[in-house]
Write a protein that holds these residues in place. Structure first.
Motif, PDB file in Angstrom:
ATOM      1  N   TRP A   3      -4.834  -2.538 -15.209  1.00 16.06           N
ATOM      2  CA  TRP A   3      -5.097  -1.326 -14.446  1.00 16.06           C
ATOM      3  C   TRP A   3      -5.047  -1.584 -12.948  1.00 16.06           C
ATOM      4  O   TRP A   3      -4.560  -0.743 -12.180  1.00 16.06           O
ATOM      5  N   PHE A   4      -5.537  -2.756 -12.500  1.00 17.38           N
ATOM      6  CA  PHE A   4      -5.565  -3.089 -11.079  1.00 17.38           C
ATOM      7  C   PHE A   4      -4.144  -3.164 -10.516  1.00 17.38           C
ATOM      8  O   PHE A   4      -3.855  -2.594  -9.460  1.00 17.38           O
ATOM      9  N   GLU A   5      -3.273  -3.866 -11.215  1.00 21.26           N
ATOM     10  CA  GLU A   5      -1.882  -3.983 -10.761  1.00 21.26           C
ATOM     11  C   GLU A   5      -1.192  -2.626 -10.764  1.00 21.26           C
ATOM     12  O   GLU A   5      -0.412  -2.311  -9.858  1.00 21.26           O
ATOM     13  N   LYS A   6      -1.475  -1.819 -11.776  1.00 22.44           N
ATOM     14  CA  LYS A   6      -0.900  -0.467 -11.836  1.00 22.44           C
ATOM     15  C   LYS A   6      -1.399   0.376 -10.658  1.00 22.44           C
ATOM     16  O   LYS A   6      -0.632   1.126 -10.046  1.00 22.44           O
ATOM     17  N   ALA A   7      -2.675   0.245 -10.349  1.00 18.92           N
ATOM     18  CA  ALA A   7      -3.247   1.010  -9.235  1.00 18.92           C
ATOM     19  C   ALA A   7      -2.635   0.575  -7.908  1.00 18.92           C
ATOM     20  O   ALA A   7      -2.300   1.425  -7.063  1.00 18.92           O
ATOM     21  N   ARG A   8      -2.491  -0.724  -7.699  1.00 21.75           N
ATOM     22  CA  ARG A   8      -1.868  -1.223  -6.463  1.00 21.75           C
ATOM     23  C   ARG A   8      -0.418  -0.733  -6.347  1.00 21.75           C
ATOM     24  O   ARG A   8       0.017  -0.332  -5.273  1.00 21.75           O
ATOM     25  N   ALA A   9       0.301  -0.770  -7.461  1.00 19.29           N
ATOM     26  CA  ALA A   9       1.686  -0.294  -7.456  1.00 19.29           C
ATOM     27  C   ALA A   9       1.731   1.197  -7.135  1.00 19.29           C
ATOM     28  O   ALA A   9       2.562   1.643  -6.322  1.00 19.29           O
ATOM     29  N   ALA A  10       0.845   1.968  -7.730  1.00 17.37           N
ATOM     30  CA  ALA A  10       0.804   3.411  -7.465  1.00 17.37           C
ATOM     31  C   ALA A  10       0.453   3.668  -5.997  1.00 17.37           C
ATOM     32  O   ALA A  10       1.036   4.553  -5.360  1.00 17.37           O
ATOM     33  N   GLU A  11      -0.458   2.886  -5.463  1.00 13.42           N
ATOM     34  CA  GLU A  11      -0.836   3.032  -4.056  1.00 13.42           C
ATOM     35  C   GLU A  11       0.358   2.736  -3.146  1.00 13.42           C
ATOM     36  O   GLU A  11       0.621   3.479  -2.194  1.00 13.42           O
ATOM     37  N   ARG A  12       1.078   1.661  -3.436  1.00 17.25           N
ATOM     38  CA  ARG A  12       2.265   1.322  -2.631  1.00 17.25           C
ATOM     39  C   ARG A  12       3.303   2.444  -2.668  1.00 17.25           C
ATOM     40  O   ARG A  12       3.963   2.714  -1.673  1.00 17.25           O
ATOM     41  N   LEU A  13       3.433   3.098  -3.826  1.00 13.55           N
ATOM     42  CA  LEU A  13       4.396   4.189  -3.986  1.00 13.55           C
ATOM     43  C   LEU A  13       3.838   5.536  -3.513  1.00 13.55           C
ATOM     44  O   LEU A  13       4.523   6.546  -3.586  1.00 13.55           O
ATOM     45  N   GLN A  14       2.602   5.520  -3.053  1.00 18.28           N
ATOM     46  CA  GLN A  14       1.889   6.722  -2.644  1.00 18.28           C
ATOM     47  C   GLN A  14       1.799   7.748  -3.776  1.00 18.28           C
ATOM     48  O   GLN A  14       1.824   8.957  -3.548  1.00 18.28           O
ATOM     49  N   ASP A  15       1.675   7.246  -4.979  1.00 17.97           N
ATOM     50  CA  ASP A  15       1.410   8.088  -6.147  1.00 17.97           C
ATOM     51  C   ASP A  15      -0.104   8.216  -6.232  1.00 17.97           C
ATOM     52  O   ASP A  15      -0.778   7.533  -7.001  1.00 17.97           O
ATOM     53  N   TRP A  16      -0.627   9.100  -5.381  1.00 18.89           N
ATOM     54  CA  TRP A  16      -2.070   9.196  -5.202  1.00 18.89           C
ATOM     55  C   TRP A  16      -2.796   9.603  -6.478  1.00 18.89           C
ATOM     56  O   TRP A  16      -3.881   9.079  -6.757  1.00 18.89           O
ATOM     57  N   ASP A  17      -2.231  10.536  -7.227  1.00 16.57           N
ATOM     58  CA  ASP A  17      -2.898  10.966  -8.458  1.00 16.57           C
ATOM     59  C   ASP A  17      -3.129   9.783  -9.391  1.00 16.57           C
ATOM     60  O   ASP A  17      -4.227   9.601  -9.927  1.00 16.57           O
ATOM     61  N   GLU A  18      -2.093   8.979  -9.593  1.00 15.16           N
ATOM     62  CA  GLU A  18      -2.186   7.819 -10.486  1.00 15.16           C
ATOM     63  C   GLU A  18      -3.163   6.790  -9.941  1.00 15.16           C
ATOM     64  O   GLU A  18      -4.044   6.298 -10.665  1.00 15.16           O
ATOM     65  N   ALA A  19      -3.026   6.458  -8.679  1.00 16.17           N
ATOM     66  CA  ALA A  19      -3.901   5.442  -8.076  1.00 16.17           C
ATOM     67  C   ALA A  19      -5.362   5.883  -8.112  1.00 16.17           C
ATOM     68  O   ALA A  19      -6.250   5.098  -8.485  1.00 16.17           O
ATOM     69  N   ILE A  20      -5.621   7.123  -7.759  1.00 15.40           N
ATOM     70  CA  ILE A  20      -6.990   7.637  -7.732  1.00 15.40           C
ATOM     71  C   ILE A  20      -7.594   7.648  -9.130  1.00 15.40           C
ATOM     72  O   ILE A  20      -8.751   7.254  -9.325  1.00 15.40           O
ATOM     73  N   ALA A  21      -6.815   8.064 -10.111  1.00 17.34           N
ATOM     74  CA  ALA A  21      -7.319   8.097 -11.487  1.00 17.34           C
ATOM     75  C   ALA A  21      -7.639   6.687 -11.995  1.00 17.34           C
ATOM     76  O   ALA A  21      -8.695   6.463 -12.602  1.00 17.34           O
TER      77      ALA A  21
END
Length: 140
Positions: A3-21
């Motif tokens: 989940w941490f790596e997925k969140a960091r990747a989402a943050e880098r892509l500015q996929d805020w919904d995914e990162a925040i969730a």
């Protein structure tokens, strides 16, 4: 990927919904687990990065981290009027952020007026403004 790596990747892509969730599911304010608390701070940063001011405002009612992050985000976005309203409503952190902003933009007299209007007895607000005044006879 965890989940941490997925969140960091989402943050880098500015996929805020995914990162925040992802981060929100592993976050807890004042948790005894320091990682959960750290994730809470990250969650607040993500909400600010996503400009989710409504969510931060709701959280700020009971969460000091949300309140501080909201005020910094408002400053960063140039939302001085909103900071002023928050200071007027008694948010001490908003007062401090606003006073710093005014002083840093060479509006010390305006900062003094804000202090008089919203924090006349607030010693820390006065100290912030004092730190920006030129000493007698010279530069800062």
């Amino acid at each position: 990927m965890d989940w941490f790596e997925k969140a960091r990747a989402a943050e880098r892509l500015q996929d805020w919904d995914e990162a925040i969730a992802l981060v929100g599911a592993h976050a807890e304010c004042y948790s005894t687990d320091y990682l959960m608390h750290d994730n809470h701070l990250w969650h607040m940063d993500l909400l600010a990065s996503a400009a989710r001011f409504t969510e931060l405002t709701e959280l700020a009612l009971s969460d000091v981290h949300a309140r501080r992050r909201l005020n910094r985000a408002l400053r960063d976005q140039g939302m001085e009027a909103v900071l002023r309203d928050r200071a007027k409503d008694g948010d001490r952190d908003a007062l401090y952020v606003l006073v710093r902003l005014l002083c840093e933009t060479d509006r010390v007299q305006e900062a003094d007026q804000v202090i008089q209007d919203f924090g006349r007895e607030d010693q820390y607000a006065h100290e912030i403004a004092t730190g920006f005044r030129s000493p007698p006879g010279g530069a800062r």
